[in-house]
Design a protein around this motif. Structure first.
Motif, PDB file in Angstrom:
ATOM      1  N   TRP A   6     -10.223  28.451  32.390  1.00  0.00           N
ATOM      2  CA  TRP A   6      -9.209  29.411  32.844  1.00  0.00           C
ATOM      3  C   TRP A   6      -8.038  28.723  33.503  1.00  0.00           C
ATOM      4  CZ3 TRP A   6      -8.603  29.173  38.116  1.00  0.00           C
ATOM      5  CH2 TRP A   6      -9.680  28.670  38.849  1.00  0.00           C
ATOM      6  N   GLN A   7      -8.107  27.410  33.680  1.00  0.00           N
ATOM      7  CA  GLN A   7      -7.019  26.692  34.331  1.00  0.00           C
ATOM      8  C   GLN A   7      -6.133  26.070  33.259  1.00  0.00           C
ATOM      9  OE1 GLN A   7      -9.614  24.388  36.578  1.00  0.00           O
ATOM     10  NE2 GLN A   7      -9.652  25.768  38.313  1.00  0.00           N
ATOM     11  N   PHE A 295      12.543  28.356  38.314  1.00  0.00           N
ATOM     12  CA  PHE A 295      12.252  28.184  36.896  1.00  0.00           C
ATOM     13  C   PHE A 295      10.745  28.210  36.617  1.00  0.00           C
ATOM     14  CE2 PHE A 295      16.590  26.957  36.822  1.00  0.00           C
ATOM     15  CZ  PHE A 295      17.030  27.056  35.509  1.00  0.00           C
ATOM     16  N   VAL A 296       9.942  28.494  37.627  1.00  0.00           N
ATOM     17  CA  VAL A 296       8.491  28.448  37.475  1.00  0.00           C
ATOM     18  C   VAL A 296       7.925  29.861  37.382  1.00  0.00           C
ATOM     19  CG1 VAL A 296       6.316  27.739  38.559  1.00  0.00           C
ATOM     20  CG2 VAL A 296       8.332  26.260  38.700  1.00  0.00           C
ATOM     21  N   ARG A 297       7.039  30.067  36.429  1.00  0.00           N
ATOM     22  CA  ARG A 297       6.341  31.334  36.293  1.00  0.00           C
ATOM     23  C   ARG A 297       4.846  31.100  36.524  1.00  0.00           C
ATOM     24  NH1 ARG A 297       7.747  35.999  33.917  1.00  0.00           N
ATOM     25  NH2 ARG A 297       9.441  35.015  32.743  1.00  0.00           N
ATOM     26  N   VAL A 298       4.243  31.925  37.371  1.00  0.00           N
ATOM     27  CA  VAL A 298       2.809  31.886  37.616  1.00  0.00           C
ATOM     28  C   VAL A 298       2.211  33.181  37.093  1.00  0.00           C
ATOM     29  CG1 VAL A 298       0.988  31.837  39.378  1.00  0.00           C
ATOM     30  CG2 VAL A 298       3.015  30.384  39.630  1.00  0.00           C
ATOM     31  N   ALA A 339      -1.899  30.556  34.144  1.00  0.00           N
ATOM     32  CA  ALA A 339      -0.859  29.775  33.472  1.00  0.00           C
ATOM     33  C   ALA A 339       0.294  29.562  34.429  1.00  0.00           C
ATOM     34  CB  ALA A 339      -0.379  30.495  32.215  1.00  0.00           C
ATOM     35  N   ILE A 340       0.653  28.289  34.646  1.00  0.00           N
ATOM     36  CA  ILE A 340       1.826  27.941  35.447  1.00  0.00           C
ATOM     37  C   ILE A 340       2.817  27.306  34.493  1.00  0.00           C
ATOM     38  CG2 ILE A 340       2.708  26.635  37.400  1.00  0.00           C
ATOM     39  CD1 ILE A 340      -0.096  26.721  38.593  1.00  0.00           C
TER      40      ILE A 340
END
Length: 350
Positions: A6-7, A295-298, A339-340
């Protein structure tokens, strides 16, 4: 230790100046003139980025899954042997069902191992025997160990012997690898002691003496000194005040404050799940620098979480906040996909 399924962590390549990141070959004149936090009104002023020039690559992270060694009592009292308090009780089968369910559900997010005490013979016990041998490592601590743990539990049964708690916890310290390696991030380690009574294999023989309690506390102290906390679950101990007092002491020495009393399979499973869930990591070390969190999506299971409200970026560490929704989501004892992502445009959450 292998990474959990899951990582799944991805970032946009920082080798491309068009992505707004940094690289060793990028001059200061090519860098953004102003650092911006996610959610800032400045985020919308970013220069347009050509999506074709922004290549996403998957980069490893180091989540350091927790390692939990389950130290499970299989003394005779677990099937009703011993004093009148145990008459007609079967605490073994509910414990087995709870442990199998717990390890099955979290097999990819937590590294579990198993030690039964008194020790089994070759990982198999059909009952009988003197039963004062210290526990040994029946299943090595690892992710994906649920099937092996279930197999050992199904082939095992309580012994007519006593409860060698102190010696088994000493063996647990030897079974958990606490050595440091220069290229490794050490995973957090824990012992989860599940028992229905006090230690009875010390100087007191089949009776518990103060020396037996002291020996158990010393074994737990040694674990704590090595950086290993001990959680203590007392199964059906509400009617045994002396056991409750002793177990509270074990938990304090183990760095977990108080022991956790349970009375049946459902309450045991609830406590096991709560403890294991709380130990799931919420910090993730990235293998590359990311300068601008805007610019980062978690995402967890396809749902985006907000910067500062749900997570922070501190250097190369993405830290999911307990006050937000992201960390509690990962710790609900279910399988999730995290998801990062390093995006090619500022993240605008709706």
């Amino acid at each position: 230790m292998r990474a959990s399924r899951w990582q799944v962590l991805t970032l946009c390549s920082s080798l491309l100046a068009a992505c707004g990141g940094s690289s060793n070959t990028t001059s200061k004149s090519d860098e953004p003139s102003t650092a911006r936090d996610a959610g800032s009104s400045e985020a919308g002023k970013k220069a347009p980025i050509d999506p074709a020039a922004c290549q996403k690559i998957q980069l490893p992270s180091d989540p350091a899954e927790p390692e939990i060694l389950i130290v499970q009592d299989r003394s005779g009292s677990m099937v009703g042997l011993g004093d009148i308090r145990n008459a007609g009780k079967n605490r073994w089968q509910p414990s087995v069902r709870a442990l199998k369910k717990l390890t099955s559900e979290l097999t990819e997010t937590v590294a579990f191992g198993l030690m039964l005490f008194p020790a089994t013979s070759g990982g198999v016990s059909l009952g009988g025997g003197a039963g004062c041998d210290p526990g040994k490592l029946d299943v090595e601590v690892a992710t994906g160990s649920a099937t092996q743990i279930a197999s050992v539990l199904d082939r095992s049964a309580p012994d007519v012997g006593a409860t060698p708690t102190a010696a088994s916890l000493t063996a647990a310290l030897g079974a958990l690898d606490t050595g440091l390696c220069p290229d490794c991030r050490v995973a957090p380690k824990y012992v989860l002691l599940v028992t229905d009574g006090q230690p009875t294999c010390g100087v007191g023989g089949t009776k518990t003496l103060p020396e037996d309690i002291e020996a158990t506390n010393k074994a737990i102290d040694a674990l704590h000194t090595a950086g290993i906390k001990t959680y203590v679950i007392g199964y059906d101990t509400a009617s045994d005040q002396a056991a409750a007092i002793a177990m509270d002491g074990f938990a304090r020495h183990g760095g977990t404050d108080k022991y956790l009393p349970v009375e049946d399979e459902s309450s045991l499973l609830a406590e096991l799940t709560r403890i294991a869930g709380e130990l799931v990591p919420c910090e993730f070390e990235l293998s590359d620098d990311v300068e601008d969190p805007s610019f980062v999506r978690v995402e967890i299971d396809g749902v985006s979480y907000e910067y500062e409200q749900d997570w922070l970026l501190e250097g190369r560490t993405v830290r999911l906040l307990e006050r937000g929704g992201a960390c509690p989501k990962l710790r609900d004892a279910r399988l999730h996909r995290l998801a990062i992502t390093r995006e090619c445009a500022p993240v605008m959450l709706i």
